[in-house]
Design a protein around this motif. Structure first.
Motif, PDB file in Angstrom:
ATOM      1  N   LYS A 151      35.773   7.885  84.248  1.00 41.84           N
ATOM      2  CA  LYS A 151      36.849   7.481  83.340  1.00 41.84           C
ATOM      3  C   LYS A 151      36.815   5.973  83.149  1.00 41.84           C
ATOM      4  CE  LYS A 151      40.328  11.022  84.268  1.00 41.84           C
ATOM      5  NZ  LYS A 151      41.720  11.217  84.728  1.00 41.84           N
ATOM      6  N   TYR A 195      38.934  15.985  92.239  1.00 37.91           N
ATOM      7  CA  TYR A 195      39.897  15.106  92.882  1.00 37.91           C
ATOM      8  C   TYR A 195      40.163  13.973  91.917  1.00 37.91           C
ATOM      9  CZ  TYR A 195      41.698  11.891  96.442  1.00 37.91           C
ATOM     10  OH  TYR A 195      42.449  11.009  97.163  1.00 37.91           O
ATOM     11  N   ASP A 196      41.049  14.211  90.979  1.00 37.61           N
ATOM     12  CA  ASP A 196      41.298  13.218  89.941  1.00 37.61           C
ATOM     13  C   ASP A 196      42.412  12.288  90.377  1.00 37.61           C
ATOM     14  OD1 ASP A 196      40.879  12.976  86.632  1.00 37.61           O
ATOM     15  OD2 ASP A 196      42.719  12.142  87.445  1.00 37.61           O
ATOM     16  N   PRO A 197      42.138  10.970  90.416  1.00 41.26           N
ATOM     17  CA  PRO A 197      43.158  10.047  90.906  1.00 41.26           C
ATOM     18  C   PRO A 197      44.377   9.953  89.998  1.00 41.26           C
ATOM     19  CG  PRO A 197      41.292   8.847  90.026  1.00 41.26           C
ATOM     20  CD  PRO A 197      40.900  10.295  90.049  1.00 41.26           C
ATOM     21  N   HIS A 198      44.253  10.405  88.767  1.00 44.11           N
ATOM     22  CA  HIS A 198      45.371  10.258  87.837  1.00 44.11           C
ATOM     23  C   HIS A 198      46.095  11.570  87.566  1.00 44.11           C
ATOM     24  CE1 HIS A 198      42.036   7.427  86.758  1.00 44.11           C
ATOM     25  NE2 HIS A 198      42.921   6.682  87.366  1.00 44.11           N
ATOM     26  N   LEU A 199      45.386  12.663  87.704  1.00 37.07           N
ATOM     27  CA  LEU A 199      45.995  13.962  87.439  1.00 37.07           C
ATOM     28  C   LEU A 199      46.273  14.736  88.713  1.00 37.07           C
ATOM     29  CD1 LEU A 199      43.870  15.136  84.382  1.00 37.07           C
ATOM     30  CD2 LEU A 199      46.175  14.203  84.365  1.00 37.07           C
ATOM     31  N   GLY A 200      45.618  14.352  89.789  1.00 39.46           N
ATOM     32  CA  GLY A 200      45.785  15.088  91.027  1.00 39.46           C
ATOM     33  C   GLY A 200      44.608  15.996  91.294  1.00 39.46           C
ATOM     34  N   ARG A 201      44.826  16.926  92.190  1.00 44.28           N
ATOM     35  CA  ARG A 201      43.754  17.816  92.601  1.00 44.28           C
ATOM     36  C   ARG A 201      43.694  19.016  91.662  1.00 44.28           C
ATOM     37  NH1 ARG A 201      41.887  17.095  97.546  1.00 44.28           N
ATOM     38  NH2 ARG A 201      43.829  16.081  98.116  1.00 44.28           N
ATOM     39  N   ARG A 243      51.025  17.879  81.277  1.00 41.65           N
ATOM     40  CA  ARG A 243      51.814  16.749  81.754  1.00 41.65           C
ATOM     41  C   ARG A 243      52.386  15.960  80.575  1.00 41.65           C
ATOM     42  NH1 ARG A 243      49.793  12.321  86.205  1.00 41.65           N
ATOM     43  NH2 ARG A 243      51.747  11.198  86.352  1.00 41.65           N
ATOM     44  N   THR A 277      45.552  20.214  82.195  1.00 38.05           N
ATOM     45  CA  THR A 277      46.485  19.567  83.118  1.00 38.05           C
ATOM     46  C   THR A 277      47.117  18.344  82.476  1.00 38.05           C
ATOM     47  OG1 THR A 277      45.170  20.331  85.002  1.00 38.05           O
ATOM     48  CG2 THR A 277      46.717  18.531  85.399  1.00 38.05           C
ATOM     49  N   ALA A 283      50.065   6.085  77.935  1.00 37.65           N
ATOM     50  CA  ALA A 283      48.984   6.356  78.888  1.00 37.65           C
ATOM     51  C   ALA A 283      48.656   7.840  78.930  1.00 37.65           C
ATOM     52  CB  ALA A 283      49.375   5.856  80.274  1.00 37.65           C
ATOM     53  N   THR A 340      43.736   5.368  80.250  1.00 34.90           N
ATOM     54  CA  THR A 340      42.408   5.977  80.151  1.00 34.90           C
ATOM     55  C   THR A 340      41.999   6.060  78.686  1.00 34.90           C
ATOM     56  OG1 THR A 340      42.853   7.293  82.118  1.00 34.90           O
ATOM     57  CG2 THR A 340      41.023   8.007  80.719  1.00 34.90           C
ATOM     58  N   ILE A 377      47.591   3.772  92.281  1.00 31.40           N
ATOM     59  CA  ILE A 377      46.908   4.024  93.542  1.00 31.40           C
ATOM     60  C   ILE A 377      46.396   5.447  93.539  1.00 31.40           C
ATOM     61  CG2 ILE A 377      47.188   4.091  96.042  1.00 31.40           C
ATOM     62  CD1 ILE A 377      49.559   2.181  95.659  1.00 31.40           C
ATOM     63  N   THR A 378      45.171   5.633  93.992  1.00 34.26           N
ATOM     64  CA  THR A 378      44.635   6.985  94.020  1.00 34.26           C
ATOM     65  C   THR A 378      45.361   7.795  95.077  1.00 34.26           C
ATOM     66  OG1 THR A 378      42.985   6.479  95.663  1.00 34.26           O
ATOM     67  CG2 THR A 378      42.370   6.132  93.370  1.00 34.26           C
ATOM     68  N   GLN A 379      45.274   9.118  94.902  1.00 30.99           N
ATOM     69  CA  GLN A 379      45.967   9.978  95.853  1.00 30.99           C
ATOM     70  C   GLN A 379      45.465   9.746  97.270  1.00 30.99           C
ATOM     71  OE1 GLN A 379      46.413  14.055  95.124  1.00 30.99           O
ATOM     72  NE2 GLN A 379      46.932  13.840  92.996  1.00 30.99           N
ATOM     73  N   ALA A 413      41.226  11.431  75.806  1.00 30.65           N
ATOM     74  CA  ALA A 413      39.927  11.152  76.433  1.00 30.65           C
ATOM     75  C   ALA A 413      39.365  12.404  77.085  1.00 30.65           C
ATOM     76  CB  ALA A 413      40.075  10.029  77.456  1.00 30.65           C
ATOM     77  N   THR A 461      46.591   8.810  75.729  1.00 29.80           N
ATOM     78  CA  THR A 461      45.183   8.414  75.747  1.00 29.80           C
ATOM     79  C   THR A 461      44.392   9.191  76.796  1.00 29.80           C
ATOM     80  OG1 THR A 461      45.726   6.573  77.224  1.00 29.80           O
ATOM     81  CG2 THR A 461      45.619   6.091  74.873  1.00 29.80           C
ATOM     82  N   GLU A 462      45.042   9.473  77.925  1.00 27.96           N
ATOM     83  CA  GLU A 462      44.390  10.274  78.967  1.00 27.96           C
ATOM     84  C   GLU A 462      44.046  11.661  78.431  1.00 27.96           C
ATOM     85  OE1 GLU A 462      44.475   9.373  82.556  1.00 27.96           O
ATOM     86  OE2 GLU A 462      43.346  11.153  83.106  1.00 27.96           O
TER      87      GLU A 462
END
Lengths: 213, 157
Positions: free
Chosen positions: A41, A5-11, B108, B104, B55, A58, B5-7, B62, B58-59
């Motif tokens: 992260k 459950y990644d808050p930045h990439l989604g599920r 993206r 993923t 962003a 990140t 904001i988180t999902q 990482a 770097t994501e």
């Protein structure tokens, strides 16, 4: 199925990974056990000229598998099946839901009761300041739980929390406890990150723990 | 508009308020969708945050490092005792997830680049030939197609 459950990439779903066991005279069969994953992260703020945070980026990530300790296994059994003895009968309020951040590299052992320690209720290897003190994970919402996909299959449950550092420090790992108060708390899982995360004030440390069982 | 904001938080908040949720198309165009339709739009490729080149880079980097570390731990665990023990199975799961997360992020990143940035265009190339009836034919073609036209008897001007 394991679900990140990644808050930045989604599920992100991962098909069930199984291992096989075989005994003499018997066929090979799949065997599944406790399995969990720590995702951490480090996100640093990017500021506008006027000092307002424009965004977070990140800059570091760690994905490792967790290590459930004996105390966690016992608590899980008691919470599910009840009964007497430590840690006692099932509780509606005391269960593994608190995330702690390690301030030192952990020497993990099955008998640990605190982060990297067999002593109960100590914070020797745990942050207690700079915004990284242990805190309850986000209130579980629908979707944090992934039901088994087949009869007898495994489920996964996600615990997540974003810490914001108010000072400088280096995070080495994390763990899950059943209380925000160290004294008397029970350790469920602990793990070192794949490398340490160096934080300064304003940085965010996002920890997502997926428990599969 | 950037959102961090988180999902889970976003879904919870919008369900309680009964409002709309902002989602972004790959080209960063924002749309508002009902909270109970978010899943549908996410499956169509919309995201909760706008594409940000820095962003996203770097994501991805990482997570690439994290995937590498997870792979190293998995192999080291097997090599240490010559057996695939439960810890190694867990390490494999972590590595699988790390690579999926990296993939993923990578998808993206390059998808965002392709959608959000214009493709540099090259000037066309003029080619000509004498047709069977003696008339001069002229075409403007993509430079990458020049060898094919030359093979067919055309000449670049």
């Amino acid at each position: 199925m394991t679900t990140l459950y990644d808050p930045h990439l989604g599920r992100i779903h991962l098909p069930l990974l199984g291992r096989s066991v075989s005994y003499a005279g018997r066929g090979v069969k799949p065997a599944y056990g406790e399995l969990g994953i720590f995702v951490a992260k480090l996100r640093k703020p990017v500021y506008q000229e006027d000092g307002v945070i424009l965004k977070y980026v990140t800059e570091w990530a760690s994905i490792t598998h967790n290590e459930r300790v004996d105390a966690g296994a016992a608590q899980q059994a008691k919470q599910v099946f009840g009964g007497s003895g430590s840690p006692g009968a099932p509780s509606a309020t005391v269960y593994p839901k608190v995330i702690a951040v390690a301030s030192a590299s952990l020497t993990k052992a099955k008998g640990d009761q605190s982060l990297g320690s067999t002593s109960s209720g100590v914070t020797t290897n745990e942050f207690t300041t700079i915004g990284l003190s242990r805190v309850a994970a986000n209130t579980p919402v629908g979707g944090d739980y992934t039901a088994p996909s087949s009869l007898g299959g495994t489920f996964s449950q996600v615990l997540a929390k974003t810490f914001t550092a108010s000072g400088s420090g280096t995070a080495f790992g994390a763990g899950v406890f059943d209380s925000t108060t160290a004294a008397g708390s029970t350790l469920y899982v602990e793990d070192n990150f794949s490398s340490s995360a160096v934080l300064v004030s304003g940085d965010q440390l996002t920890i997502t723990i997926t428990i599969t069982n | 508009m950037n959102s961090d904001i988180t999902q889970g938080s976003a879904v919870t908040a919008t369900i309680e308020s009964g409002g709309l949720v902002t989602l972004y198309a790959p080209d960063n165009e924002a749309i508002l969708v009902p909270a109970d339709r978010v899943g549908l739009w996410l499956r169509r490729g919309f995201t909760r945050t706008a594409f940000d080149l820095d962003a996203s880079e770097t994501e991805t980097l990482a997570l690439m490092d994290a995937a590498r570390a997870a792979l190293v731990e998995y192999v080291a665990g097997v090599r240490a005792d010559g057996l695939v023990d439960p810890s190694d199975v867990a390490a494999k799961a972590a590595a699988e997830l790390a690579f999926t997360a990296f993939e993923t992020a990578w998808n993206r990143l390059h998808r965002g680049i392709e959608e959000a940035y214009p493709v540099k265009e090259q000037p066309s190339v003029a080619v000509t030939r004498i047709a069977d009836d003696g008339a001069v034919q002229r075409l403007d073609i993509d430079p990458s197609q020049l060898p094919l036209y030359v093979q067919a008897g055309w000449e670049a001007l």
